[in-house]
Design an enzyme around this catalytic site. Sequence first.
Site, PDB file in Angstrom:
ATOM      1  CE  LYS A   1      -1.834   1.558   4.070  1.00  0.00           C
ATOM      2  NZ  LYS A   1      -1.509   2.960   4.420  1.00  0.00           N
ATOM      3  CG  ASN A   2       2.130   2.865   3.538  1.00  0.00           C
ATOM      4  OD1 ASN A   2       0.994   3.212   3.197  1.00  0.00           O
ATOM      5  ND2 ASN A   2       2.464   2.664   4.790  1.00  0.00           N
TER       6      ASN A   2
ATOM      7  CB  CYS B   1      -5.592  10.825  11.561  1.00  0.00           C
ATOM      8  SG  CYS B   1      -4.164   9.817  11.862  1.00  0.00           S
TER       9      CYS B   1
ATOM     10  NE  ARG C   1      -0.108  10.444  10.390  1.00  0.00           N
ATOM     11  CZ  ARG C   1      -0.495   9.437   9.620  1.00  0.00           C
ATOM     12  NH1 ARG C   1      -1.673   8.887   9.810  1.00  0.00           N
ATOM     13  NH2 ARG C   1       0.273   8.973   8.673  1.00  0.00           N
TER      14      ARG C   1
ATOM     15  CG  ASP D   1       2.763   1.554   9.775  1.00  0.00           C
ATOM     16  OD1 ASP D   1       2.248   2.393  10.534  1.00  0.00           O
ATOM     17  OD2 ASP D   1       3.099   1.811   8.604  1.00  0.00           O
TER      18      ASP D   1
ATOM     19  CB  ILE E   1       6.626   6.981  15.001  1.00  0.00           C
ATOM     20  CG1 ILE E   1       7.843   6.050  14.931  1.00  0.00           C
ATOM     21  CG2 ILE E   1       6.397   7.707  13.667  1.00  0.00           C
ATOM     22  CD1 ILE E   1       9.142   6.703  14.531  1.00  0.00           C
TER      23      ILE E   1
ATOM     24  NE  ARG F   1      -7.465   4.426   5.388  1.00  0.00           N
ATOM     25  CZ  ARG F   1      -6.997   5.525   5.928  1.00  0.00           C
ATOM     26  NH1 ARG F   1      -7.450   5.923   7.096  1.00  0.00           N
ATOM     27  NH2 ARG F   1      -6.087   6.241   5.322  1.00  0.00           N
TER      28      ARG F   1
HETATM   29  N1  EPU Z   1       5.819  14.971  11.203  1.00  0.00           N
HETATM   30  C1  EPU Z   1       5.917  16.324  11.497  1.00  0.00           C
HETATM   31  N2  EPU Z   1       5.886  17.200  10.470  1.00  0.00           N
HETATM   32  C2  EPU Z   1       5.778  16.815   9.161  1.00  0.00           C
HETATM   33  C3  EPU Z   1       5.685  15.435   8.866  1.00  0.00           C
HETATM   34  C4  EPU Z   1       5.715  14.533   9.916  1.00  0.00           C
HETATM   35  O1  EPU Z   1       6.003  16.704  12.662  1.00  0.00           O
HETATM   36  O2  EPU Z   1       5.741  17.674   8.292  1.00  0.00           O
HETATM   37  C5  EPU Z   1       5.842  13.982  12.305  1.00  0.00           C
HETATM   38  C6  EPU Z   1       4.534  13.190  12.404  1.00  0.00           C
HETATM   39  O3  EPU Z   1       3.547  13.891  13.135  1.00  0.00           O
HETATM   40  C7  EPU Z   1       5.003  11.923  13.094  1.00  0.00           C
HETATM   41  C8  EPU Z   1       6.419  11.730  12.530  1.00  0.00           C
HETATM   42  O4  EPU Z   1       6.800  12.993  11.998  1.00  0.00           O
HETATM   43  O5  EPU Z   1       5.045  12.125  14.478  1.00  0.00           O
HETATM   44  C9  EPU Z   1       6.557  10.693  11.458  1.00  0.00           C
HETATM   45  O6  EPU Z   1       5.521  10.839  10.506  1.00  0.00           O
HETATM   46  P1  EPU Z   1       5.711  10.555   8.943  1.00  0.00           P
HETATM   47  O7  EPU Z   1       5.563  11.842   8.219  1.00  0.00           O
HETATM   48  O8  EPU Z   1       6.942   9.765   8.712  1.00  0.00           O
HETATM   49  O9  EPU Z   1       4.438   9.652   8.637  1.00  0.00           O
HETATM   50  P2  EPU Z   1       3.627   9.667   7.292  1.00  0.00           P
HETATM   51  O10 EPU Z   1       4.544   9.912   6.166  1.00  0.00           O
HETATM   52  O11 EPU Z   1       2.425  10.525   7.437  1.00  0.00           O
HETATM   53  C10 EPU Z   1       3.945   7.124   6.733  1.00  0.00           C
HETATM   54  C11 EPU Z   1       3.050   5.949   6.496  1.00  0.00           C
HETATM   55  C12 EPU Z   1       2.390   5.540   7.794  1.00  0.00           C
HETATM   56  C13 EPU Z   1       3.489   5.184   8.795  1.00  0.00           C
HETATM   57  C14 EPU Z   1       4.456   6.362   8.969  1.00  0.00           C
HETATM   58  C15 EPU Z   1       5.636   6.059   9.864  1.00  0.00           C
HETATM   59  C16 EPU Z   1       2.379   6.229   4.185  1.00  0.00           C
HETATM   60  C17 EPU Z   1       1.303   6.563   3.216  1.00  0.00           C
HETATM   61  N3  EPU Z   1       2.048   6.308   5.485  1.00  0.00           N
HETATM   62  O12 EPU Z   1       3.105   8.160   7.236  1.00  0.00           O
HETATM   63  O13 EPU Z   1       1.604   4.391   7.524  1.00  0.00           O
HETATM   64  O14 EPU Z   1       2.927   4.864  10.058  1.00  0.00           O
HETATM   65  O15 EPU Z   1       4.958   6.773   7.691  1.00  0.00           O
HETATM   66  O16 EPU Z   1       6.333   4.975   9.405  1.00  0.00           O
HETATM   67  O17 EPU Z   1       3.487   5.880   3.796  1.00  0.00           O
HETATM   68  C18 EPU Z   1      -0.182   2.873   7.860  1.00  0.00           C
HETATM   69  O18 EPU Z   1       0.135   2.324   6.799  1.00  0.00           O
HETATM   70  O19 EPU Z   1      -1.013   2.381   8.670  1.00  0.00           O
HETATM   71  C19 EPU Z   1       0.434   4.150   8.216  1.00  0.00           C
HETATM   72  C20 EPU Z   1      -0.085   4.970   9.130  1.00  0.00           C
END
Ligand code: EPU
Length: 416
Positions: free
Chosen positions: A22-23, A117, A122, A305, A327, A397
């Site tokens: 998915k990701n 969420c 996030r 995850d 995280i 999802r």
């Molecule tokens: N964060 C910030 N500012 C930003 C971006 C992130 O503070 O601009 C913080 C977030 O709030 C969090 C941390 O950084 O505390 C890490 O978040 P990240 O941005 O890495 O998460 P994401 O990119 O939104 C992806 C996956 C998630 C997975 C996380 C961590 C996808 C589509 N989603 O989310 O997948 O948990 O990385 O590995 O790739 C899932 O599949 O169930 C899922 C939630």
Amino acid sequence: MKKIIIEGGTRLIGDVSISGSKNSALPLFAASILCQGFNFFYNVPNLRDVVTIQKVLENLGVQLTRKGDGSVRVDSSGLSGDEAPYDLVKTMRASILVLGPLVARRGKAVVSLPGGCAIGARPVNLHLRGLEVLGAKIELKHGYIFAKADRLRGGHIYLDIPTVTGTENLMMAATLARGVTIIENAAQEPEITELAIVLKRMGAKISGEGTSVLRVEGVDELHGGEHTIMPDRIEAGTFMVAAALTQGNLRLLNCPLSNLEALVNKLREAGIEIYSDGKAVKVIGNNRIRSVDVKTLPYPGFPTDMQAQIMVLMCLARGLSVITETIFENRFIHVSELRRMGADIKIESNSAIVTGVKQLSGAQVMATDLRASASLVLAGLAAEGVTEVARVYHLDRGYENLESKLSQVGAKIRRV
Ligand code: EPU
């Protein structure tokens, strides 16, 4: 509303084929915006989140054609819009992945700000700050991000946190920028490496993928290509825990073992047998699960995850285990539901202290997040009696055909 009903206590035995990631699929689809022609993707999982990114792209004028064999043709030649509206972004935060590609290709993007969420606030500040470094003008108005740039220019970006979708967004944007972009403290998840490989096939100049420093030399245009999406490491990990919990014996086909080292090490430490026979990965559980401590970290650390799923295993281990989430600030939503099934879990700040119990007991439960819901299904498989998991749409999802895959290996599970 649909529910999943599980009669627990059966050993899972047999073969399970792991679906496409998915990701990986989500950023790869978004990357299609960067090229003028079309891309073919194979092994695309049939999931609600993938349908959502398809809708986001269709709304921009991209044409997508899915065939029965799991392939999708993504034709970006008709790209004509700049907007990812609230109605789509609110159903999936990862819709933000079109932001970078749109500014790079169209010079303009209007993307709804994803809200918080269930698992945390996030924010997307690092995506936005990175785009500003590349010369985009960003304005936030009426709940939307308005981004503009005649042409992005290379720049030096340092990410305060190695954000996964942030790294993907900025790497995609930089492919069409004028000059060289360096992204420091980049995330190193395998999905990012796969995205870099595909972008390079499309003509991008990227190096450093899989490390914390990415170098992207911008080019004038990208062309289409084709790619088979790698198997989903979190789906594979979830089935590993299912085998462990039910004293089962599963052979996982298309299992991305090399991307699962942190999990596999923890499962082995807990006494689960895991080995590859060349064609598949065998996972064999037993009734003497040892407790282990787990701390979630960015890749290659233990994946957040998989935190909810390994917690279920620890609920039935001998002794005490400490599970620390670093995280997301609210990723223990499953804990109160697991307690209702007889688990002994205490929360202290960002750690869960889990004392193993002899047995979980089936109950009516629900969760508001994908991985938390998966953990409740796992708990139901191991529990004595019947478990009803509500809000099944969260599972849809991210897990393709979960009930049928589980019932094929002996689980008593159905959707009503
Ligand atoms: N964060 C910030 N500012 C930003 C971006 C992130 O503070 O601009 C913080 C977030 O709030 C969090 C941390 O950084 O505390 C890490 O978040 P990240 O941005 O890495 O998460 P994401 O990119 O939104 C992806 C996956 C998630 C997975 C996380 C961590 C996808 C589509 N989603 O989310 O997948 O948990 O990385 O590995 O790739 C899932 O599949 O169930 C899922 C939630």
